[in-house]
Design a protein around this motif. Structure first.
Motif, PDB file in Angstrom:
ATOM      1  N   LEU A   1      57.263  55.745  -4.170  1.00  0.00           N
ATOM      2  CA  LEU A   1      58.706  55.991  -4.176  1.00  0.00           C
ATOM      3  C   LEU A   1      59.364  55.288  -5.361  1.00  0.00           C
ATOM      4  O   LEU A   1      60.318  55.796  -5.950  1.00  0.00           O
ATOM      5  CB  LEU A   1      59.342  55.489  -2.870  1.00  0.00           C
ATOM      6  N   ILE A   2      58.857  54.103  -5.714  1.00  0.00           N
ATOM      7  CA  ILE A   2      59.415  53.370  -6.842  1.00  0.00           C
ATOM      8  C   ILE A   2      59.217  54.150  -8.135  1.00  0.00           C
ATOM      9  O   ILE A   2      60.097  54.210  -8.987  1.00  0.00           O
ATOM     10  CB  ILE A   2      58.744  51.989  -6.965  1.00  0.00           C
ATOM     11  N   VAL A   3      58.059  54.777  -8.278  1.00  0.00           N
ATOM     12  CA  VAL A   3      57.786  55.560  -9.483  1.00  0.00           C
ATOM     13  C   VAL A   3      58.779  56.702  -9.604  1.00  0.00           C
ATOM     14  O   VAL A   3      59.349  56.959 -10.665  1.00  0.00           O
ATOM     15  CB  VAL A   3      56.341  56.099  -9.456  1.00  0.00           C
ATOM     16  N   LYS A   4      59.018  57.379  -8.477  1.00  0.00           N
ATOM     17  CA  LYS A   4      59.939  58.518  -8.506  1.00  0.00           C
ATOM     18  C   LYS A   4      61.353  58.087  -8.842  1.00  0.00           C
ATOM     19  O   LYS A   4      62.062  58.743  -9.613  1.00  0.00           O
ATOM     20  CB  LYS A   4      59.928  59.227  -7.144  1.00  0.00           C
ATOM     21  N   SER A   5      61.812  56.956  -8.289  1.00  0.00           N
ATOM     22  CA  SER A   5      63.215  56.567  -8.435  1.00  0.00           C
ATOM     23  C   SER A   5      63.505  55.812  -9.728  1.00  0.00           C
ATOM     24  O   SER A   5      64.612  55.885 -10.257  1.00  0.00           O
ATOM     25  CB  SER A   5      63.648  55.711  -7.236  1.00  0.00           C
ATOM     26  N   GLU A   6      62.516  55.077 -10.258  1.00  0.00           N
ATOM     27  CA  GLU A   6      62.787  54.191 -11.387  1.00  0.00           C
ATOM     28  C   GLU A   6      62.240  54.668 -12.728  1.00  0.00           C
ATOM     29  O   GLU A   6      62.802  54.354 -13.768  1.00  0.00           O
ATOM     30  CB  GLU A   6      62.229  52.792 -11.093  1.00  0.00           C
ATOM     31  N   LEU A   7      61.139  55.417 -12.719  1.00  0.00           N
ATOM     32  CA  LEU A   7      60.554  55.828 -13.994  1.00  0.00           C
ATOM     33  C   LEU A   7      61.495  56.696 -14.825  1.00  0.00           C
ATOM     34  O   LEU A   7      61.621  56.477 -16.036  1.00  0.00           O
ATOM     35  CB  LEU A   7      59.222  56.553 -13.757  1.00  0.00           C
ATOM     36  N   PRO A   8      62.217  57.678 -14.247  1.00  0.00           N
ATOM     37  CA  PRO A   8      63.171  58.436 -15.067  1.00  0.00           C
ATOM     38  C   PRO A   8      64.241  57.558 -15.695  1.00  0.00           C
ATOM     39  O   PRO A   8      64.624  57.751 -16.851  1.00  0.00           O
ATOM     40  CB  PRO A   8      63.783  59.437 -14.082  1.00  0.00           C
ATOM     41  N   GLY A   9      64.745  56.564 -14.920  1.00  0.00           N
ATOM     42  CA  GLY A   9      65.767  55.674 -15.457  1.00  0.00           C
ATOM     43  C   GLY A   9      65.247  54.838 -16.608  1.00  0.00           C
ATOM     44  O   GLY A   9      65.950  54.596 -17.595  1.00  0.00           O
ATOM     45  N   ALA A  10      63.997  54.390 -16.490  1.00  0.00           N
ATOM     46  CA  ALA A  10      63.409  53.610 -17.573  1.00  0.00           C
ATOM     47  C   ALA A  10      63.250  54.452 -18.828  1.00  0.00           C
ATOM     48  O   ALA A  10      63.567  54.016 -19.940  1.00  0.00           O
ATOM     49  CB  ALA A  10      62.051  53.062 -17.136  1.00  0.00           C
TER      50      ALA A  10
ATOM     51  N   LEU B   1      73.794  46.946 -16.001  1.00  0.00           N
ATOM     52  CA  LEU B   1      73.243  46.799 -17.354  1.00  0.00           C
ATOM     53  C   LEU B   1      72.431  48.057 -17.692  1.00  0.00           C
ATOM     54  O   LEU B   1      71.208  48.014 -17.834  1.00  0.00           O
ATOM     55  CB  LEU B   1      72.340  45.562 -17.440  1.00  0.00           C
ATOM     56  N   PRO B   2      73.114  49.206 -17.824  1.00  0.00           N
ATOM     57  CA  PRO B   2      72.399  50.481 -17.937  1.00  0.00           C
ATOM     58  C   PRO B   2      71.563  50.641 -19.196  1.00  0.00           C
ATOM     59  O   PRO B   2      70.617  51.418 -19.210  1.00  0.00           O
ATOM     60  CB  PRO B   2      73.525  51.514 -17.874  1.00  0.00           C
ATOM     61  N   HIS B   3      71.903  49.946 -20.284  1.00  0.00           N
ATOM     62  CA  HIS B   3      71.174  50.136 -21.539  1.00  0.00           C
ATOM     63  C   HIS B   3      70.561  48.842 -22.051  1.00  0.00           C
ATOM     64  O   HIS B   3      70.316  48.706 -23.252  1.00  0.00           O
ATOM     65  CB  HIS B   3      72.100  50.728 -22.601  1.00  0.00           C
ATOM     66  N   ASP B   4      70.308  47.896 -21.159  1.00  0.00           N
ATOM     67  CA  ASP B   4      69.713  46.628 -21.545  1.00  0.00           C
ATOM     68  C   ASP B   4      68.211  46.816 -21.779  1.00  0.00           C
ATOM     69  O   ASP B   4      67.481  47.268 -20.889  1.00  0.00           O
ATOM     70  CB  ASP B   4      69.959  45.586 -20.453  1.00  0.00           C
ATOM     71  N   THR B   5      67.750  46.449 -22.971  1.00  0.00           N
ATOM     72  CA  THR B   5      66.350  46.677 -23.326  1.00  0.00           C
ATOM     73  C   THR B   5      65.391  45.874 -22.456  1.00  0.00           C
ATOM     74  O   THR B   5      64.335  46.375 -22.036  1.00  0.00           O
ATOM     75  CB  THR B   5      66.115  46.317 -24.805  1.00  0.00           C
ATOM     76  N   VAL B   6      65.754  44.626 -22.153  1.00  0.00           N
ATOM     77  CA  VAL B   6      64.877  43.793 -21.324  1.00  0.00           C
ATOM     78  C   VAL B   6      64.754  44.383 -19.926  1.00  0.00           C
ATOM     79  O   VAL B   6      63.665  44.396 -19.333  1.00  0.00           O
ATOM     80  CB  VAL B   6      65.405  42.345 -21.271  1.00  0.00           C
ATOM     81  N   ILE B   7      65.856  44.883 -19.380  1.00  0.00           N
ATOM     82  CA  ILE B   7      65.807  45.522 -18.062  1.00  0.00           C
ATOM     83  C   ILE B   7      64.921  46.752 -18.102  1.00  0.00           C
ATOM     84  O   ILE B   7      64.167  47.034 -17.161  1.00  0.00           O
ATOM     85  CB  ILE B   7      67.230  45.876 -17.582  1.00  0.00           C
ATOM     86  N   MET B   8      64.982  47.502 -19.197  1.00  0.00           N
ATOM     87  CA  MET B   8      64.106  48.660 -19.336  1.00  0.00           C
ATOM     88  C   MET B   8      62.630  48.237 -19.323  1.00  0.00           C
ATOM     89  O   MET B   8      61.788  48.885 -18.697  1.00  0.00           O
ATOM     90  CB  MET B   8      64.411  49.405 -20.637  1.00  0.00           C
TER      91      MET B   8
END
Length: 416
Positions: A119-128, A283-290
């Motif tokens: 589920l994490i892959v589905k929800s977070e990978l597109p955002g990354a 922090l939608p565009h923070d590189t470290v968060i990505m």
């Protein structure tokens, strides 16, 4: 010795009558053929640490820092004790898997779920991916489709690793997963001072303490992987494996607590049921968060193959116990499991529901109830012995916590 050798070399999912062999771990593997102590710890931590780490800050928001600390310590201690009971049963009965212990004791195997990891892959990978593109990609692009990315990672990463014949082969990927988790915790600490307080946005989440203990139970669930790791440990003894367990659970507890604490101190009552969603919003565009999103993604992806081993063993034991050892059956069952898990991950909308329901049912049974029942059923000690009394208390605790949490979760659903 011939049967012991077949147990050591056959694929982990194959049904073997391990209870026919006197289990002498020190004779089963020469020291140079087993997994090292460090790799065994990494494999155990990989089995423990997965998507549950993302829900612990939410649990802390519901219980408070002191309440959370006490509950997490209790769950970790009971998890370690239940592993001790499993190891005791392993040496007494010569049964070398969790599923076989269930069959040996009661004639029915345990079950395990892996959907939450994917589920994490589905929800977070597109955002990354979108974050690294900095808004340059189109919203309809294939590489921003969470379900498609989930399918690709499952086919290209999870399935090949899950096909490996021995769980010890995953030591390298497990060590990589551990360092990803450490990186995640460090970033959570650093980013505590990057988000303003009070937060400018309102959260739509309702705090629900019913999810706290189930999430913790889910987060320490590793028991179906303990005995396979034990069988492949270099110079395996009960005390050596217990040291692996204490080390793995202790390090996991430390990383869990630090991540939950600083995640909670960042968002307080506005923490999301899945922690990374809050950082995506503020922090939608923070590189470290990505980068930390990708780190946690790789960590949970590498966890899924490890959980495939006991799940496949349970399926083979229930449905194909009369068939001979076969690589074709090994591959087909692995493929079927992977397909089912991917479908669940694609269509379950909220990971909080997985943490809550799975934590209050499957996780509490596998973590508390079953190990205690196995010990009560199979041990020849007097019922008033300290170990049997402890096993009885473990069963009662698991049943009470599981039922109460499930009732509260259902009640919350009805009132929403």
């Amino acid at each position: 010795r011939g049967e012991a050798a077949s147990l050591a070399l056959a694929p982990a999912g194959f049904p073997l009558c391990a209870h026919r062999v006197l289990f002498r771990p020190s004779l089963q593997h020469p020291p140079d053929r087993g997994s090292s102590f460090a790799f065994s710890v990494f494999n155990l931590m990989n089995a423990i640490m997965g998507s549950g780490i993302l829900g612990l800050s939410y649990a802390m928001a519901n219980t408070g820092i002191m309440g959370f600390s006490i509950l997490l310590l209790i769950v970790a201690s009971l998890a370690s004790y239940s592993v001790f009971l499993l190891l005791s049963m392993c040496t007494q009965t010569a049964v070398t898997s969790y599923e076989d212990l269930g069959l040996f004791a009661f004639g029915s195997p345990g079950k395990v779920t892996m959907s939450s990891y994917l589920l994490i892959v589905k929800s977070e990978l597109p955002g990354a991916v979108a974050g690294f593109l900095s808004g340059d990609g189109e919203s309809g692009s294939w590489y921003l489709d969470g379900r498609l990315l989930l399918l690709i990672t499952s086919v290209c990463v999870v399935f090949p690793l899950a096909l490996l014949p021995k769980i010890g082969f995953l030591g390298y990927t497990s060590s990589l997963s551990f360092f990803f988790m450490v990186y995640f915790a460090l970033v959570i600490i650093i980013k505590k001072w990057s988000i303003p307080c009070p937060l400018p946005l309102n959260s739509a989440e309702n705090l629900q303490s019913a999810y706290a203990i189930p999430t913790m139970a889910f987060s320490f669930l590793c028991h179906t992987s303990v005995l396979p790791i034990y069988c492949e440990l270099q110079s395996p003894t009960k005390s050596r494996m217990q040291n692996v367990t204490v080390t793995g659970i202790g390090l996991s507890f430390l990383i869990y607590f630090i991540s939950a604490l600083f995640g909670y101190l960042t968002f307080y009552d506005k923490v999301d049921s899945e922690l990374l969603q809050g950082y995506s919003r503020y922090l939608p565009h923070d590189t470290v968060i990505m980068t930390v999103k990708l780190a946690i993604l790789f960590a949970v992806i590498l966890t899924v193959p490890l959980i495939h081993f006991p799940a496949r063993k349970a399926v083979l034991m229930v449905f194909f116990s009369d068939l001979p050892v076969s690589w074709i059956c090994h591959i087909l069952v692995t493929l079927t499991l992977n397909t089912i898990v991917v479908l669940f991950a694609m269509y379950v909308p909220d990971i909080k529901n997985v943490f809550g329901v799975v934590g209050s049912t499957t996780s509490t049974c596998l973590l508390f109830v079953y190990p205690g029942l196995f010990y009560l059923k199979l041990s020849r000690e007097d019922f008033l012995s300290p170990q049997k009394l402890g096993a009885c208390a473990l069963v009662i605790f698991g049943i009470c916590v599981g039922l109460l949490s499930l009732i509260l979760i259902i009640f919350n659903w009805i009132n929403q």
